[in-house]
Enzyme design. Structure first.
Site, PDB file in Angstrom:
ATOM      1  N   ASP A   1       5.423  -6.126  12.723  1.00 49.42           N
ATOM      2  CA  ASP A   1       5.522  -7.541  13.074  1.00 49.42           C
ATOM      3  C   ASP A   1       4.924  -7.769  14.465  1.00 49.42           C
ATOM      4  O   ASP A   1       4.483  -6.817  15.122  1.00 49.42           O
ATOM      5  CB  ASP A   1       7.004  -7.954  13.035  1.00 49.42           C
ATOM      6  CG  ASP A   1       7.170  -9.414  12.643  1.00 49.42           C
ATOM      7  OD1 ASP A   1       6.220 -10.192  12.813  1.00 49.42           O
ATOM      8  OD2 ASP A   1       8.265  -9.775  12.181  1.00 49.42           O
TER       9      ASP A   1
ATOM     10  N   ASP B   1     -10.691 -10.937  11.118  1.00 50.86           N
ATOM     11  CA  ASP B   1     -11.919 -10.130  11.028  1.00 50.86           C
ATOM     12  C   ASP B   1     -11.650  -8.630  11.158  1.00 50.86           C
ATOM     13  O   ASP B   1     -12.401  -7.824  10.619  1.00 50.86           O
ATOM     14  CB  ASP B   1     -12.930 -10.552  12.112  1.00 50.86           C
ATOM     15  CG  ASP B   1     -13.571 -11.912  11.830  1.00 50.86           C
ATOM     16  OD1 ASP B   1     -13.492 -12.393  10.687  1.00 50.86           O
ATOM     17  OD2 ASP B   1     -14.150 -12.489  12.775  1.00 50.86           O
TER      18      ASP B   1
END
Ligand SMILES: *[C@@H]1O[C@H](CO)[C@@H](O)[C@H](O)[C@H]1NC(C)=O
Ligand SMILES: *[C@@H]1O[C@H](CO)[C@@H](O)[C@H](O)[C@H]1NC(C)=O
Ligand SMILES: *[C@@H]1O[C@H](CO)[C@@H](O)[C@H](O)[C@H]1NC(C)=O
Ligand SMILES: *[C@@H]1O[C@H](CO)[C@@H](O)[C@H](O)[C@H]1NC(C)=O
Ligand SMILES: *[C@@H]1O[C@H](CO)[C@@H](O)[C@H](O)[C@H]1NC(C)=O
Ligand SMILES: *[C@@H]1O[C@H](CO)[C@@H](O)[C@H](O)[C@H]1NC(C)=O
Ligand SMILES: *[C@@H]1O[C@H](CO)[C@@H](O)[C@H](O)[C@H]1NC(C)=O
Ligand SMILES: *[C@@H]1O[C@H](CO)[C@@H](O)[C@H](O)[C@H]1NC(C)=O
Length: 558
Positions: A158, A216
């Site tokens: 997380d 990306d």
């Protein structure tokens, strides 16, 4: 893109010869063997949050065996936050809470493994987890080894409490994890939350550059990534949960993020729209089934967060739908993309590994409704040598076949329900499939729209053929279904529609799509840009006006 299979379809063969294949990839997408198809299983978070204990996991595993969920493919049990002690041990390792896990996590790992499950766990990229427990920052390699030594093979990382909360800081931490895993003989599957922290959900900003930049790299650093808001947790009827007011709103919100990101997904890396909330009391059965059918159409992770021992038969039955699981686990791992959107219906499509075509139709409206979908919108040919092609589609809810020409009829679809059809195609028909659907801006949600007099516009969703584009796989031409004799053409700073050149092919009519979301002209090297002044501009670094969602199946340059 790294296809580990031989190019079988015309599309793939075309990609191979036309030099659209890309070079230089690494990690997950270079090693799709670590997680070739999306994970399926259980996570406690949306159902229990921090109120967890060992029994929840053992009873869940037992129930997954007895209900047939394990046999259906749900073979992972993942613990989320709040499993730890408050501090690290003197050796700097993490420690589980011995009150709630009296037998210990290695014991639990064996319990699960004996029954046929993999075991996964949760940590955080920062100093402290979202729930306030020790984070992994600076301990990535130690923690990875510790988890492996406990029998764990899957880790969700997380992104709470990262400081400074910059794109660059997240990138360097997720890279550190990637490096730690790369160093292991048996790397853990890496579920990454970084993109969620740069989504509009968190930043509130219309500037999506950091979200795109984070997306990306995640296909290179790990096997899956949470790109958006947390799905609404169990039984909270909050007036405001991450910007939505109902669990259906929450499902639709995460769906809305997911459909912008299909270009990133490849076998070995999966976009993650979060858990299946299969026992949320404020979701109707149609809404639960829709979440499942949409997630399967995306080849998304199917991680159930519900109290499985008490799931009713109607819920178990859809969760075990073998035809939809096969769609989810399809080797091609395509994420279905939007063909069209109007006030009532979202239509999505994708191809499957054996050449079949999937059609998924969601009724987003508030009333039962019907619609007809032309075969050309699904990317199929209407006729061959003047003879109408007859298609056979299997309704993946009922298992019944229907035969049709010209149009697929969807009759009386209830509000918030989803119809799913698998159209079987012969090898010849599969080779004739063209990527077809919306070309829409990820930030503004405006659609490339064919106008009159050869002009183009960027308009709101209309559901018309002027917004449905067909991309020619061999040459990269882009034509509106409303008039396929026209091709998107680059002129001086404007993209316009002109009659398609036949021989020789005009480079000004050929376009390349990249994982960054650019649609670039081969002649001018300019990018399609949503702007009132000019619709073609110099390609810039992930700016909102130049990032486009295209139909799946279009070759993506990495
Ligand atoms: C484990 O947690 C569940 C759900 O919070 C609770 O119902 C159950 O009593 C707990 N079991 C133990 C042994 O603490
Ligand atoms: C461990 O679990 C017990 C029982 O739920 C709880 O009272 C205690 O606060 C937990 N310890 C930590 C460090 O959270
Ligand atoms: C972790 O804490 C240290 C010391 O307080 C701080 O310098 C560092 O920025 C923090 N790192 C992250 C990723 O939050
Ligand atoms: C990975 O291994 C390399 C070479 O042994 C080492 O330099 C590097 O520190 C390791 N990285 C991590 C994160 O453990
Ligand atoms: C958008 O965000 C990026 C990255 O944070 C920044 O470089 C750029 O200047 C921002 N663009 C605008 C128009 O504010
Ligand atoms: C939320 O709403 C559902 C259905 O309307 C109801 O069954 C449930 O008890 C409510 N939960 C809470 C915590 O209020
Ligand atoms: C459906 O109803 C909800 C809540 O009443 C409303 O917000 C929404 O706009 C309606 N949707 C449509 C498509 O009518
Ligand atoms: C779909 O097509 C059928 C057959 O042409 C027609 O009867 C029906 O009214 C159409 N449905 C819609 C919603 O247009």
């Amino acid at each position: 893109m790294h296809s580990h299979r031989k190019p079988t379809s015309l599309l793939q063969a075309a990609a191979a010869v036309s030099g659209w294949l890309i070079s230089g990839c690494s990690a997950s997408i270079e090693n799709p063997g670590l997680l070739p198809t999306p994970p399926m299983g259980f996570n406690d978070w949306a159902r229990f949050q921090c109120v967890i204990n060992e029994t929840i996991f053992t009873e869940t595993a037992d129930a997954m065996v007895s209900t047939g969920l394990l046999a259906a493919g749900y073979n992972r049990i993942n613990i989320d936050d709040c499993w730890q002690e408050d501090t690290r041990t003197e050796q700097n390792t993490l420690m589980w809470n011995t009150t709630i896990f009296p037998n210990g996590l290695p014991w639990l790992a064996s319990y699960l493994k004996e029954r046929g499950f993999h075991f996964g766990i949760y940590e955080d990229a920062g100093n402290v987890t979202c729930g306030g427990y020790p984070g992994s920052y600076g301990y990535e390699a130690i923690d990875a080894e510790t988890f492996a030594s406990w029998g764990i093979d899957y880790l969700k990382v997380d992104g709470c409490n990262v400081s400074p909360a910059t794109e660059a800081e997240y990138h360097s931490i997720y890279l550190a994890w990637h490096e730690a895993f790369t160093n292991m003989s048996d790397p853990l599957i890496f579920s990454q939350s970084a993109p969620a922290y740069f989504s509009k959900w968190i930043t509130g900003s219309d500037n999506l550059t950091d979200w795109y930049t984070t997306m990306d790299y995640v296909p290179y650093t790990g096997e899956l990534a949470r790109h958006s808001s947390d799905i609404m947790v169990y039984a909270l009827n909050e007036t405001s949960w991450d910007g939505v007011t109902s669990p259906w709103g929450s499902v639709m919100q995460n769906y809305g993020y997911e459909i912008k990101l299909a270009r990133y997904q490849v076998p070995g890396y999966f976009n993650d729209p979060d858990f299946l909330i299969a026992d949320h009391p404020a979701l109707s059965l149609d809404e639960k089934r829709s979440q499942f059918a949409l997630w399967a159409s995306f080849s998304a992770p199917l991680i159930i967060s519900a109290w499985i021992p008490e799931l009713p038969e109607d819920v178990l039955s859809y969760l075990k739908n073998a035809d939809l699981i096969a769609v989810d686990q399809d080797k091609l791992a395509q994420q279905a993309t939007l063909v069209s959107r109007d006030d009532t219906f979202d239509v999505l499509t994708k191809s499957l590994d054996n050449g079949d075509r999937l059609v998924t139709v969601l009724n987003t409206g508030n009333y039962t409704a019907s619609t007809n979908i032309s075969v050309s919108r699904i990317g199929l040919v209407e006729e061959i040598l003047g003879i109408k092609v007859e298609y056979t589609a299997k309704d993946l809810w009922t298992g019944k076949n229907i035969v049709f020409k010209d149009e697929l009829e969807i009759t009386d679809l209830p509000m918030h329900a989803t119809a799913v059809y698998r159209i079987s195609l012969s090898a010849i028909l599969a080779d004739l499939v063209k990527p077809t659907g919306l070309i829409w801006n990820d930030a503004s949600s405006n659609c490339l729209t064919a106008g009159s007099d050869g002009q183009i516009a960027f308009d709101a969703f209309s559901g018309t053929d002027e917004q449905v584009w067909q991309i020619e796989p061999l040459v990269g031409t882009v034509s509106p279904l409303s008039d396929t004799s026209l091709c998107l053409t680059a002129t001086n700073h404007q993209a316009i529609l002109e009659p398609c050149a036949v021989v020789p092919i005009n480079l000004a009519q050929q376009w390349d799509y990249s994982v960054s979301g650019y649609l670039m002209n081969r002649l001018t090297k300019q990018c399609v840009t949503e702007s009132t002044q000019s619709s073609l501009g110099t390609c810039q670094d992930e700016i909102d006006s130049q990032v486009w969602a295209l139909p799946v199946g279009v070759k993506v340059n990495w």
